[in-house]
Design a protein around this motif. Structure first.
Motif, PDB file in Angstrom:
ATOM      1  N   PHE A 156       0.838  -1.193   0.000  1.00 17.87           N
ATOM      2  CA  PHE A 156       0.000   0.000   0.000  1.00 17.87           C
ATOM      3  C   PHE A 156       0.874   1.245   0.000  1.00 17.87           C
ATOM      4  CE2 PHE A 156      -3.258  -2.796   2.133  1.00 17.87           C
ATOM      5  CZ  PHE A 156      -4.188  -2.734   1.105  1.00 17.87           C
ATOM      6  N   GLU A 157       0.438   2.264  -0.727  1.00 19.77           N
ATOM      7  CA  GLU A 157       1.139   3.544  -0.686  1.00 19.77           C
ATOM      8  C   GLU A 157       1.095   4.098   0.736  1.00 19.77           C
ATOM      9  OE1 GLU A 157       2.857   5.081  -2.909  1.00 19.77           O
ATOM     10  OE2 GLU A 157       2.483   3.748  -4.585  1.00 19.77           O
ATOM     11  N   TYR A 181      -1.988   4.154   3.573  1.00 16.41           N
ATOM     12  CA  TYR A 181      -1.858   3.445   4.844  1.00 16.41           C
ATOM     13  C   TYR A 181      -2.024   4.391   6.032  1.00 16.41           C
ATOM     14  CZ  TYR A 181      -0.318  -0.134   8.108  1.00 16.41           C
ATOM     15  OH  TYR A 181      -0.268  -1.043   9.119  1.00 16.41           O
ATOM     16  N   GLU A 182      -1.528   5.625   5.879  1.00 15.66           N
ATOM     17  CA  GLU A 182      -1.704   6.606   6.942  1.00 15.66           C
ATOM     18  C   GLU A 182      -3.184   6.873   7.178  1.00 15.66           C
ATOM     19  OE1 GLU A 182       0.323   8.280   9.031  1.00 15.66           O
ATOM     20  OE2 GLU A 182       1.999   7.021   8.373  1.00 15.66           O
ATOM     21  N   GLN A 183      -3.955   6.906   6.079  1.00 19.59           N
ATOM     22  CA  GLN A 183      -5.374   7.211   6.175  1.00 19.59           C
ATOM     23  C   GLN A 183      -6.201   6.020   6.657  1.00 19.59           C
ATOM     24  OE1 GLN A 183      -6.809  10.197   5.595  1.00 19.59           O
ATOM     25  NE2 GLN A 183      -8.890   9.488   6.004  1.00 19.59           N
ATOM     26  N   TRP A 184      -5.886   4.811   6.159  1.00 17.76           N
ATOM     27  CA  TRP A 184      -6.770   3.667   6.349  1.00 17.76           C
ATOM     28  C   TRP A 184      -6.146   2.501   7.117  1.00 17.76           C
ATOM     29  CZ3 TRP A 184     -11.447   5.076   5.429  1.00 17.76           C
ATOM     30  CH2 TRP A 184     -11.727   5.995   4.427  1.00 17.76           C
ATOM     31  N   GLY A 185      -4.845   2.583   7.414  1.00 23.62           N
ATOM     32  CA  GLY A 185      -4.169   1.445   8.018  1.00 23.62           C
ATOM     33  C   GLY A 185      -4.823   0.916   9.279  1.00 23.62           C
ATOM     34  N   LYS A 186      -5.312   1.807  10.150  1.00 22.55           N
ATOM     35  CA  LYS A 186      -5.914   1.373  11.404  1.00 22.55           C
ATOM     36  C   LYS A 186      -7.289   0.748  11.208  1.00 22.55           C
ATOM     37  CE  LYS A 186      -3.403   4.745  14.224  1.00 22.55           C
ATOM     38  NZ  LYS A 186      -3.509   5.895  15.152  1.00 22.55           N
ATOM     39  N   SER A 187      -7.875   0.939  10.018  1.00 23.73           N
ATOM     40  CA  SER A 187      -9.199   0.384   9.739  1.00 23.73           C
ATOM     41  C   SER A 187      -9.136  -0.985   9.084  1.00 23.73           C
ATOM     42  CB  SER A 187      -9.989   1.339   8.829  1.00 23.73           C
ATOM     43  OG  SER A 187     -10.112   2.612   9.414  1.00 23.73           O
ATOM     44  N   LEU A 188      -7.960  -1.367   8.566  1.00 18.86           N
ATOM     45  CA  LEU A 188      -7.840  -2.637   7.854  1.00 18.86           C
ATOM     46  C   LEU A 188      -7.987  -3.807   8.824  1.00 18.86           C
ATOM     47  CD1 LEU A 188      -4.832  -1.748   5.520  1.00 18.86           C
ATOM     48  CD2 LEU A 188      -7.264  -1.719   4.956  1.00 18.86           C
ATOM     49  N   LEU A 189      -8.665  -4.856   8.361  1.00 15.74           N
ATOM     50  CA  LEU A 189      -8.962  -6.003   9.204  1.00 15.74           C
ATOM     51  C   LEU A 189      -8.123  -7.202   8.786  1.00 15.74           C
ATOM     52  CD1 LEU A 189     -12.850  -5.657   9.336  1.00 15.74           C
ATOM     53  CD2 LEU A 189     -11.181  -4.889  11.044  1.00 15.74           C
ATOM     54  N   MET A 190      -7.611  -7.941   9.776  1.00 19.49           N
ATOM     55  CA  MET A 190      -6.817  -9.127   9.490  1.00 19.49           C
ATOM     56  C   MET A 190      -7.716 -10.248   8.969  1.00 19.49           C
ATOM     57  SD  MET A 190      -3.797  -8.157  10.220  1.00 19.49           S
ATOM     58  CE  MET A 190      -4.260  -6.460   9.878  1.00 19.49           C
ATOM     59  N   GLY A 191      -7.102 -11.219   8.319  1.00 23.10           N
ATOM     60  CA  GLY A 191      -7.856 -12.353   7.799  1.00 23.10           C
ATOM     61  C   GLY A 191      -8.262 -12.125   6.355  1.00 23.10           C
ATOM     62  N   GLN A 209       4.217  -3.557   7.647  1.00 15.10           N
ATOM     63  CA  GLN A 209       5.123  -3.040   6.615  1.00 15.10           C
ATOM     64  C   GLN A 209       4.343  -2.563   5.380  1.00 15.10           C
ATOM     65  OE1 GLN A 209       8.533  -5.861   6.047  1.00 15.10           O
ATOM     66  NE2 GLN A 209       7.425  -7.099   7.550  1.00 15.10           N
ATOM     67  N   ARG A 210       3.005  -2.436   5.530  1.00 15.59           N
ATOM     68  CA  ARG A 210       2.092  -2.007   4.457  1.00 15.59           C
ATOM     69  C   ARG A 210       1.972  -3.061   3.352  1.00 15.59           C
ATOM     70  NH1 ARG A 210       5.452   2.529   3.882  1.00 15.59           N
ATOM     71  NH2 ARG A 210       5.322   2.364   1.625  1.00 15.59           N
ATOM     72  N   LEU A 228      -9.707   0.796  -4.246  1.00 15.68           N
ATOM     73  CA  LEU A 228     -10.613   1.650  -3.482  1.00 15.68           C
ATOM     74  C   LEU A 228     -11.105   0.840  -2.300  1.00 15.68           C
ATOM     75  CD1 LEU A 228     -12.537   4.039  -2.987  1.00 15.68           C
ATOM     76  CD2 LEU A 228     -14.116   3.015  -4.615  1.00 15.68           C
ATOM     77  N   TYR A 229     -10.876   1.335  -1.096  1.00 15.61           N
ATOM     78  CA  TYR A 229     -11.249   0.606   0.111  1.00 15.61           C
ATOM     79  C   TYR A 229     -12.657   1.012   0.538  1.00 15.61           C
ATOM     80  CZ  TYR A 229     -11.052  -1.078   4.935  1.00 15.61           C
ATOM     81  OH  TYR A 229     -11.302  -1.720   6.121  1.00 15.61           O
ATOM     82  N   TYR A 230     -13.551   0.023   0.616  1.00 10.35           N
ATOM     83  CA  TYR A 230     -14.925   0.267   1.030  1.00 10.35           C
ATOM     84  C   TYR A 230     -15.113   0.087   2.528  1.00 10.35           C
ATOM     85  CZ  TYR A 230     -16.705   0.268  -3.768  1.00 10.35           C
ATOM     86  OH  TYR A 230     -16.972   0.581  -5.072  1.00 10.35           O
TER      87      TYR A 230
END
Length: 274
Positions: free
Chosen positions: A12-13, A17-27, A50-51, A74-76
């Motif tokens: 990820f750029e 990642y700065e904008q959405w990294g904390k919202s990403l879900l594992m799995g 490490q993005r 595009l992340y929904y």
């Protein structure tokens, strides 16, 4: 994101990642293309710090690719992504008709794909320049009636819209200019390059920078190059189409022109006929 066949992961750029990294879900996460095909991709905590995430082999196999490609996402939210893939000439891949790939994922609604690109903002000419790759990627969809959201900073950090501009000069940014004048000779207008004044170069240009934007009094612009001679620390020439610039701006022998550089925007040179 750049996808190379020999690499295992996509990255990820940093701005994304700065904008959405904390919202990403594992799995398991679901990547859907414009035809509704869905690829299941696992996000691993050790890689996401490490993005990165493992996806290259799956995408290369699914779309039958064997070269370097760009992947736009595009992340929904809630594990859902929309993706598009383009080759290095900005041609989009032909997506296969929707395959019965057995993925338990509801299809995403087809929405207008969000695109974010860097632009050049030139305050003293009131220009916003869309770079070449923006036009190549979006030329079929550009509408001058559509709103655009502009975030002005090199780091991709949004400006503070709440600043009070009526409280005097506390937020005023001092802008300086470096300029010089030149009377064009027959050699100047007939040559493919133009020698620049050493004092102007020393005070206004960045030593060694080769790529510049030229503007004129009509807010038109051209991408040009500077050739540094090496004979002197500040001896250089304006090249890469100077003759064309003269022709398109009607410059002839005897014309007096002014070069001007804004000190906080040193990759933009304005040339005015005076």
């Amino acid at each position: 994101m750049v996808m190379e066949p020999l690499e295992e992961c996509l990255e990820f750029e940093e701005g994304f990642y700065e904008q959405w990294g904390k919202s990403l879900l594992m799995g398991t996460n679901f990547f859907s293309d414009l035809k509704g095909n869905v690829i299941n991709i696992e996000f691993e905590e050790t890689l996401l710090t490490q993005r990165q995430f493992r996806a290259v082999e799956q995408m290369m196999w699914f779309y039958e690719l064997n070269d370097v490609y760009y992947v736009y996402s595009l992340y929904y939210g809630n594990r859902y992504f929309r993706i598009r893939l383009l080759d290095l000439d900005w041609n989009e891949v032909v997506y296969p008709s929707r395959r019965n790939n057995g993925l338990a994922c509801d299809p995403l609604s087809l929405v207008k794909f969000f695109q974010a690109f860097r632009v050049q903002f030139i305050p003293n000419t009131l220009l916003i320049i869309l770079l070449d790759y923006f036009q190549m990627f979006c030329e079929q969809n550009i509408s001058f009636n559509d709103p655009m959201k502009l975030i002005f900073s090199a780091e991709g950090v949004e400006i503070d819209y709440k600043r009070d501009f009526d409280n005097g000069c506390s937020n005023k940014v001092e802008v300086g200019f470096v300029d010089c004048e030149k009377i064009l000779s027959p050699y100047d207008v007939g040559s493919s390059s133009l020698h620049l004044d050493a004092k102007f170069v020393k005070e206004g240009l960045v030593k060694g920078r080769k790529n510049y934007v030229l503007t004129n009094g009509q807010s038109q612009y051209w991408n040009y190059k500077i050739r540094w001679t090496g004979r002197s620390s500040f001896e250089c020439y304006l090249t890469s189409g100077w003759k064309k610039y003269c022709k398109e701006n009607g410059l002839v022998d005897g014309d007096r022109i002014q070069f001007m550089v804004q000190t906080n925007e040193t990759n933009v040179i304005q040339i005015l006929k005076i």
